[in-house]
Structure formats: structure tokens, C-alpha cells
Motif scaffolding. Sequence first.
Motif, PDB file in Angstrom:
ATOM      1  N   THR A 207      64.627  -2.865  17.363  1.00 45.10           N
ATOM      2  CA  THR A 207      63.562  -2.321  18.193  1.00 45.10           C
ATOM      3  C   THR A 207      63.033  -1.053  17.534  1.00 45.10           C
ATOM      4  N   LEU A 208      62.010  -0.479  18.112  1.00 43.85           N
ATOM      5  CA  LEU A 208      61.413   0.706  17.492  1.00 43.85           C
ATOM      6  C   LEU A 208      62.368   1.891  17.487  1.00 43.85           C
ATOM      7  N   ASP A 209      63.297   1.931  18.438  1.00 42.83           N
ATOM      8  CA  ASP A 209      64.179   3.093  18.568  1.00 42.83           C
ATOM      9  C   ASP A 209      65.554   2.925  17.927  1.00 42.83           C
ATOM     10  N   ASN A 210      65.906   1.735  17.459  1.00 45.76           N
ATOM     11  CA  ASN A 210      67.271   1.553  16.957  1.00 45.76           C
ATOM     12  C   ASN A 210      67.321   1.170  15.478  1.00 45.76           C
ATOM     13  N   VAL A 211      66.303   1.540  14.711  1.00 50.63           N
ATOM     14  CA  VAL A 211      66.179   1.059  13.330  1.00 50.63           C
ATOM     15  C   VAL A 211      67.405   1.410  12.495  1.00 50.63           C
ATOM     16  N   ALA A 327      60.602  -7.514  10.098  1.00 56.68           N
ATOM     17  CA  ALA A 327      60.934  -6.167  10.580  1.00 56.68           C
ATOM     18  C   ALA A 327      59.854  -5.626  11.503  1.00 56.68           C
ATOM     19  N   GLN A 328      59.229  -6.525  12.266  1.00 55.78           N
ATOM     20  CA  GLN A 328      58.196  -6.137  13.221  1.00 55.78           C
ATOM     21  C   GLN A 328      58.698  -6.433  14.633  1.00 55.78           C
ATOM     22  N   SER A 329      58.799  -5.387  15.449  1.00 59.58           N
ATOM     23  CA  SER A 329      59.359  -5.506  16.797  1.00 59.58           C
ATOM     24  C   SER A 329      58.298  -5.420  17.880  1.00 59.58           C
ATOM     25  N   ASP A 331      55.766  -3.714  20.247  1.00 60.59           N
ATOM     26  CA  ASP A 331      55.787  -2.335  20.770  1.00 60.59           C
ATOM     27  C   ASP A 331      57.048  -2.070  21.584  1.00 60.59           C
ATOM     28  N   LEU A 332      58.094  -2.875  21.367  1.00 65.08           N
ATOM     29  CA  LEU A 332      59.328  -2.719  22.135  1.00 65.08           C
ATOM     30  C   LEU A 332      60.157  -1.560  21.610  1.00 65.08           C
ATOM     31  N   ARG A 333      60.273  -0.511  22.412  1.00 67.26           N
ATOM     32  CA  ARG A 333      61.058   0.663  21.990  1.00 67.26           C
ATOM     33  C   ARG A 333      62.539   0.440  22.229  1.00 67.26           C
ATOM     34  N   ARG A 334      62.886  -0.144  23.361  1.00 67.00           N
ATOM     35  CA  ARG A 334      64.291  -0.396  23.702  1.00 67.00           C
ATOM     36  C   ARG A 334      64.329  -1.547  24.706  1.00 67.00           C
ATOM     37  N   MET A 335      65.441  -2.283  24.698  1.00 64.56           N
ATOM     38  CA  MET A 335      65.547  -3.460  25.565  1.00 64.56           C
ATOM     39  C   MET A 335      65.419  -3.114  27.051  1.00 64.56           C
ATOM     40  N   ALA A 336      65.915  -1.943  27.439  1.00 64.89           N
ATOM     41  CA  ALA A 336      65.887  -1.560  28.846  1.00 64.89           C
ATOM     42  C   ALA A 336      64.463  -1.461  29.395  1.00 64.89           C
TER      43      ALA A 336
END
Length: 340
Positions: A207-211, A327-329, A331-336
Motif C-alpha cells: 500500500t502507499l504507507d507500507n512500502v 508496484a502500483q497500489s 490510492d490505497l494508503r492502508r487496508m483499514a
Amino acid sequence: MTATAEMAAGTTHPAEPRLADGFGRRFRYLRLSITEVCNFRCAYCLPDGYRKTSGGFLELDEIARLASGFAALGVTKVRLSGGEPTVRQDLPGIIATVAETAGVQKVALTTNGWRLDRNVRGWRDAGLTHLNVSLDSLDPAVFARITGHDLLPQILDGLDTALGLGFGAVKVNAVLLRETAYAAFDQFADWLRDRSASVRFIELMRTLDNVDYFEDQHIRASVLERWLTARGWTPVPRRPDDGPALEYRHPDYAGRFGIIAPYAANFCDGCNRLRVTARGKLRLCLFGEGGIDLRDLLAADVDPLWLEQRILDALPTKARGHNLMLAQSGDLRRMADVGG
């Protein structure tokens, strides 16, 4: 009469699914997030914990209209997710409302298990038919390190209680991590020997936040496939409304293993689920962009046919698949944020 009781009486006649995309995929399964709030700090999702944002989540009456609209289009299974859905005090009412929706036959819940031992009987009484518990390790120290909480004994007690309540299925979701994989396989195999649950290992998704975490901990789901095959586990045929897991069984074990491999070729070909966020946006793909707002059509004075038509109009825009391999997620920053 609840959906569960109607099924037992043989009185339900599910609507032919009108939800279909341009690739011939049909959708009977809705994943509905009811909150973005989570009280765990899982290393791969919310390592710094949940931070409050503005705006409220769907109310009970909105959830009722949403469930009714999707059921009218042929959805028969609704999964409640989050964040952590059990932080909502009205969760039993939400479960009951969805279970009583005409056409809905299965009501599932995905939870981190923190209130499982205390509340699972009440959820079952409210109409819950299927239960998934996120549990990444049976090692107390590892569990605490990943989640930020020392609650493993209580969660395991809750799982054992749930297994005696007659659910259609009790499943455990474990994220596949490089540092824990093989020890976790062995531990969960022992746990499954005399428990009729399913443990599904989910490939870690970027995701965008866990790279950085993804780059350090991601391994392919094929490692579990090889582990299972070498030990005599065999694949189980899929059913039409199953989720994305490929399950394996073994004659010496009461339970099953499952593999969810989003990086595998053709993973999206069998997609059978749609998602609605806790703020009422229809997400056609977990790793897509934006979403289609449905909340303005969930008011009491709005013709429900408008909601159905907006959903139908959105389906032709659903993409064939995600671009995780590039490596394209989206606009998902985090699963929550979306409900996984």
C-alpha cells in the motif's frame, strides 16, 4: 424471519445477480466496511495506530438501505469489516439488520478478535453466520510484536468458543511474512489438527504507507503451496460465493489451510466481490482510484431504485485487474481505510 431461518425453511429464492462487469464476472458478495477505526497497531497496516479523521461513518439506517439495494441486485453474502468493526457499539444491531435483509443468506464478520470471547455468542444470536479472525501468529511474543497487544490467549479462547456455536465457517486470516512464515505454518498445522477451522495465509500487499515494510517482509504465497504439497495437503474445489482463497485439506487434520495470492497470475479473473467503504463509497477494486459515492442515495426519502441504478452504472468501469505486480497500489494508503 431472519435470512438464516429462511434458508433453513427453504423459503429463500435469491435474485438472479444483475451485477456483472464487462468481463463476464458476476457479483453476489459485498464487503461492507462499517468503520475506519482500529485499536490494533499492526506493523503492516497501522504501525502508529489509528488517527481520527473528520466525517462520520454509515449509520444503521443507511446500512439497512445499502444492504437492501445490493440484495435487490442479487447479492447474497455481506461481510462486515473495518478498521475493527467491533469498536462500534451498535454492531449487534448492524448484524441483525443485515441478516434480516430479504435475499441475504450469509452475514460474515472480519475482526481482530479483541472482544471475541465476550461477544461472539451475541453476534451469533443476532444472525452472524460466518466469522473471520485476523491472527498472524500463535507465538505470544510474535503476536504482540506485530499487533502491539498482548491478547493472544483471549483471542484463542474466543476462537474455541466460536467453533462450538455452529457457524457456517470459522476462519483465521494470517498475513504471510518473511520473518514468521515457516514457524507459523508448523504452529497453525498443530492447531488445525483437531479444530474444524480454516487458516488462510494472505500474501502481504503493498500500500502507499507500507512500502518499506513490504520490501522487507514480502514473500510469495508459493512458499506455502510448496510446504502444503510436500506434506500431503490437496486443493479443495471452490464454491461460487467463496472469497479469493484456494483451500487445502488433509485426511489427518480437522481443519484446512488456505492461500490468498494476489500477486499470482490471473488472480483477479475470479473476482466475485464489491466493496463499500465506511463512508459510503463503492470501490470496484481494492487497489483502484477513488470510488463512487452512494451515501447521498441512502436517505429515507430517496427512491431505492436510484441507488440500484447508480451501482449498475458503475460496474462497466471495473478494471480487469489490479496493478500490484507493477508496484502500483492505486490510492490505497492502508487496508483499514477500505476494509481489506
